[in-house]
Design an enzyme around this catalytic site. Sequence first.
Site, PDB file in Angstrom:
ATOM      1  CB  THR A  64      32.950  79.498 136.000  1.00  0.00           C
ATOM      2  OG1 THR A  64      32.579  79.495 137.645  1.00  0.00           O
ATOM      3  CG2 THR A  64      31.814  78.937 135.136  1.00  0.00           C
ATOM      4  NE  ARG A 113      26.017  81.648 144.339  1.00  0.00           N
ATOM      5  CZ  ARG A 113      26.495  81.961 143.444  1.00  0.00           C
ATOM      6  NH1 ARG A 113      26.982  80.543 143.037  1.00  0.00           N
ATOM      7  NH2 ARG A 113      26.736  82.943 142.809  1.00  0.00           N
ATOM      8  CB  VAL A 114      21.372  77.717 142.909  1.00  0.00           C
ATOM      9  CG1 VAL A 114      21.459  77.301 141.459  1.00  0.00           C
ATOM     10  CG2 VAL A 114      21.066  76.408 143.693  1.00  0.00           C
ATOM     11  N   GLY A 115      23.988  79.514 141.624  1.00  0.00           N
ATOM     12  CA  GLY A 115      24.269  80.660 140.972  1.00  0.00           C
ATOM     13  C   GLY A 115      23.743  80.548 139.371  1.00  0.00           C
ATOM     14  CG  ASP A 116      25.581  82.804 136.413  1.00  0.00           C
ATOM     15  OD1 ASP A 116      26.357  82.313 137.418  1.00  0.00           O
ATOM     16  OD2 ASP A 116      26.220  83.122 135.402  1.00  0.00           O
ATOM     17  CB  THR A 170      32.512  82.909 133.536  1.00  0.00           C
ATOM     18  OG1 THR A 170      33.252  83.051 134.994  1.00  0.00           O
ATOM     19  CG2 THR A 170      33.181  83.826 133.142  1.00  0.00           C
ATOM     20  N   GLY A 171      31.036  84.797 136.173  1.00  0.00           N
ATOM     21  CA  GLY A 171      31.135  85.883 136.953  1.00  0.00           C
ATOM     22  C   GLY A 171      30.290  86.062 138.095  1.00  0.00           C
ATOM     23  N   GLY A 205      27.352  85.323 139.987  1.00  0.00           N
ATOM     24  CA  GLY A 205      26.086  84.750 139.572  1.00  0.00           C
ATOM     25  C   GLY A 205      25.097  85.524 139.905  1.00  0.00           C
TER      26      GLY A 205
HETATM   27  N1  ASP Z   1      28.926  82.142 137.556  1.00  0.00           N
HETATM   28  C1  ASP Z   1      29.676  81.462 138.794  1.00  0.00           C
HETATM   29  C2  ASP Z   1      28.626  81.555 139.984  1.00  0.00           C
HETATM   30  O1  ASP Z   1      28.062  82.649 140.165  1.00  0.00           O
HETATM   31  C3  ASP Z   1      30.899  81.943 139.216  1.00  0.00           C
HETATM   32  C4  ASP Z   1      31.998  82.154 138.360  1.00  0.00           C
HETATM   33  O2  ASP Z   1      31.644  82.330 137.104  1.00  0.00           O
HETATM   34  O3  ASP Z   1      33.064  82.103 138.500  1.00  0.00           O
HETATM   35  O4  ASP Z   1      28.254  80.359 140.482  1.00  0.00           O
END
Ligand code: ASP
Length: 317
Positions: free
Chosen positions: A181, A209-212, A232-233, A235
């Site tokens: 990301t 699916r929707v992330g953060d 990032t991480g 989500g």
């Molecule tokens: N935060 C992102 C998500 O969950 C993934 C990532 O940061 O690698 O969509």
Amino acid sequence: MTDPIVRFALHGGAGVLDPNSFPEARRIEVVRTLRAIATRACDALRAGTGAIAVVGQAVAELEDAEFFNAGYGAVLNADGEAELDAAIMDGRDRSAGAACAVRAVRNPVRLADAIRRDGRHVLLAAAGAERFARTHGVATCAPEDLVLPIRRAQLAAAQRENRISLDHDERYDLVERKSGTVGAVARDRDGHLAAATSTGGMTNKLPGRVGDAPLIGGGTFADDSTCAVSATGHGEMFIRAVLAHDLHARIAYRGDALPVAADAALAAVAALGGEGGLIAIDRHGDTVLPFNSPGMYRAWLDGDRIRVGIYRDIEAD
Ligand code: ASP
């Protein structure tokens, strides 16, 4: 009273990175790319370009670099499609735009910014977001054009073990492709802050699916009175912790210093079992890049020098 000193930071994703299995040639290529994008961003800020334009451009360039999990080359969902999320926020007026679950847009951050500038809505999803792109001058493409063939092998590996994984989780990553990301935060010469984030999410995620990243206050936030944040991480945990707004609120309501607020906000994610990191710049220009994963691709302006890091203790430059 503002000071004219600009600040900038970007990330290319947090995750499980094993220094021993990371090919040197790829490491050099990633570091060079991060440094080049950060250098252009800092030059633009010094020349007087506003923070909002700089973070949008930096994230678009990261999307265009195929080894990041954003735009072209993003990870694939369980149906083998790249479904992209992005957001951008201007600290001057808290104007924000975001797009989620889009499959036909090469630079989702450009779409997010078009939504922000349009001003009627903050977050558009899927087909409606793609239609907005077509009618507002944002380049669209065929969904297949975003798929890098090597991502199919990564998806197959995750599906064999029925796992939904961060892009560069060691167990499911392809050794030559450890990057994720992307996001950027900036403080311009007038003291304005901005943040942007873009991602393909997690490998083998359920379609839809929707992330953060596209959620204002989750993975992206900016307010001139406090800070600009891009995360990032995992989500789901960043959403549940409302990470980016939590960081802002600790500064706004408690008067915490940025490093204290950032560590506490990330600890709240970790308490939920979430792994990852963030980049943030506050109104004074202080910059932090904490992460609780073994590594996070990052570049930032430190005094007059651009620094690049991947692991915790290993300086990449
Ligand atoms: N935060 C992102 C998500 O969950 C993934 C990532 O940061 O690698 O969509």
